[in-house]
Each structure stands twice: as C-alpha cells, then as structure tokens.
Motif scaffolding. Sequence first.
Motif, PDB file in Angstrom:
ATOM      1  N   UNK A  37      15.467  39.822  34.136  1.00 49.73           N
ATOM      2  CA  UNK A  37      15.457  38.361  34.193  1.00 49.73           C
ATOM      3  C   UNK A  37      16.875  37.810  34.015  1.00 49.73           C
ATOM      4  N   UNK A  38      17.642  38.393  33.091  1.00 49.30           N
ATOM      5  CA  UNK A  38      19.035  37.970  32.893  1.00 49.30           C
ATOM      6  C   UNK A  38      19.867  38.182  34.159  1.00 49.30           C
ATOM      7  N   UNK A  39      19.681  39.333  34.785  1.00 52.30           N
ATOM      8  CA  UNK A  39      20.444  39.665  35.997  1.00 52.30           C
ATOM      9  C   UNK A  39      20.141  38.670  37.109  1.00 52.30           C
ATOM     10  N   UNK A  44      21.573  33.947  40.440  1.00 54.41           N
ATOM     11  CA  UNK A  44      21.213  32.633  40.996  1.00 54.41           C
ATOM     12  C   UNK A  44      22.134  31.533  40.476  1.00 54.41           C
ATOM     13  N   UNK A  45      22.390  31.534  39.180  1.00 52.09           N
ATOM     14  CA  UNK A  45      23.226  30.492  38.585  1.00 52.09           C
ATOM     15  C   UNK A  45      24.644  30.544  39.140  1.00 52.09           C
ATOM     16  N   UNK A  46      25.201  31.739  39.215  1.00 52.22           N
ATOM     17  CA  UNK A  46      26.554  31.893  39.743  1.00 52.22           C
ATOM     18  C   UNK A  46      26.641  31.399  41.179  1.00 52.22           C
ATOM     19  N   UNK A  72      24.851  44.355  42.448  1.00 52.22           N
ATOM     20  CA  UNK A  72      26.034  44.793  41.713  1.00 52.22           C
ATOM     21  C   UNK A  72      25.717  44.949  40.223  1.00 52.22           C
ATOM     22  N   UNK A  73      25.021  43.979  39.652  1.00 55.16           N
ATOM     23  CA  UNK A  73      24.655  44.047  38.236  1.00 55.16           C
ATOM     24  C   UNK A  73      23.639  45.154  37.965  1.00 55.16           C
ATOM     25  N   UNK A  74      22.673  45.330  38.860  1.00 57.65           N
ATOM     26  CA  UNK A  74      21.667  46.380  38.693  1.00 57.65           C
ATOM     27  C   UNK A  74      22.301  47.764  38.732  1.00 57.65           C
ATOM     28  N   UNK A  75      23.175  47.982  39.697  1.00 59.65           N
ATOM     29  CA  UNK A  75      23.836  49.282  39.832  1.00 59.65           C
ATOM     30  C   UNK A  75      24.713  49.555  38.614  1.00 59.65           C
ATOM     31  N   UNK A  76      25.318  48.518  38.073  1.00 61.70           N
ATOM     32  CA  UNK A  76      26.114  48.669  36.861  1.00 61.70           C
ATOM     33  C   UNK A  76      25.278  49.081  35.659  1.00 61.70           C
ATOM     34  N   UNK A 119      12.809  42.378  42.868  1.00 61.83           N
ATOM     35  CA  UNK A 119      13.623  43.577  42.654  1.00 61.83           C
ATOM     36  C   UNK A 119      12.693  44.778  42.679  1.00 61.83           C
ATOM     37  N   UNK A 120      13.009  45.734  43.543  1.00 63.55           N
ATOM     38  CA  UNK A 120      12.287  46.996  43.614  1.00 63.55           C
ATOM     39  C   UNK A 120      13.248  48.095  43.194  1.00 63.55           C
ATOM     40  N   UNK A 121      12.752  49.069  42.429  1.00 64.62           N
ATOM     41  CA  UNK A 121      13.605  50.179  42.012  1.00 64.62           C
ATOM     42  C   UNK A 121      12.949  51.504  42.344  1.00 64.62           C
ATOM     43  N   UNK A 122      13.768  52.483  42.656  1.00 64.77           N
ATOM     44  CA  UNK A 122      13.268  53.813  42.968  1.00 64.77           C
ATOM     45  C   UNK A 122      14.199  54.844  42.347  1.00 64.77           C
ATOM     46  N   UNK A 123      13.635  55.832  41.678  1.00 67.03           N
ATOM     47  CA  UNK A 123      14.415  56.895  41.060  1.00 67.03           C
ATOM     48  C   UNK A 123      15.027  57.768  42.140  1.00 67.03           C
TER      49      UNK A 123
END
Length: 138
Positions: A37-39, A44-46, A72-76, A119-123
């Motif tokens: 949620x923060x990401x 969006x805010x930026x 970018x934030x997720x990958x970080x 957001x979808x994530x996959x290992x």
Amino acid sequence: MASEPGSGTSNLDTASKPEPTAPDTSPTSPISPARLEEIVTEACTTTLQFSDSYQHAQVGKWNTSIIQSALSLLIGDSTSHKFIVTSTIIQHTTPPAPFSPKVGWRGSEKKGFDVIVTVFGSLLFEELDEVENVLISE
C-alpha cells in the motif's frame, strides 16, 4: 478387491481416499500488504501531486509513471520475485461512488478521477540454469 461385473461397485476403495483439505491461504508475499500500500501510494502521489484535474492527454503518461515507479520500489524490496503492475485511471463524470481504500488511490477524490493499481508477484525459479541444461541435453 475387484468388483464383479454388474455389481454396481467400483474397484476404487472409497475408504482409502484422503479427505479434501482447505487450500493453503498462508501469506507468501515477500512484501507485506502494508508495504504494498505504501509503494502504490508513493507511486501515485509522486506522479499526480501537481495535477489539479483529470486530463485525458496525460493519462498514458501518468499510468506509465505510476507503473515504472511502483516496479522500481517493488524490485528494490524483493529481488526474488517478478512483478506485474497495472494502472487504470478512471475519470469521474458524476460524483464518484464510494470504494474501498484498498482498491484505489485515495489522493484523487477532488481531482475528478480514481486510480486503480494492481500488483501481481511471482517467485523466480532459482534453478533455471539446471533446467535449461537438462532441456538442451535431451
């Protein structure tokens, strides 16, 4: 024990079947829902902090910026997963219906649009080199 033809019974022993179990619903996300949620909020805010209203000509640029910033934030936060991020901006032509704060970005109420980010994530498969070597050698 085999059944006799025409007896109406099956060769399968129903007593030996395991009981169905509920699917595993334990969280496996590498990033907590609060951090997700923060990401999304930061992306969006930026992107939209200087926009005063819905501008159709800017929607493509906004969506691209939100997606790139979120990725970018997720990958970080997690290099062990691949992520897919989508962004949809919906213009209000009438007063917006209330929606769950988990669905859209809450900073757009007075701007005339909503932003919905998924957001979808996959290992990532860590043994990829070994699999490729097996496939090539066969």
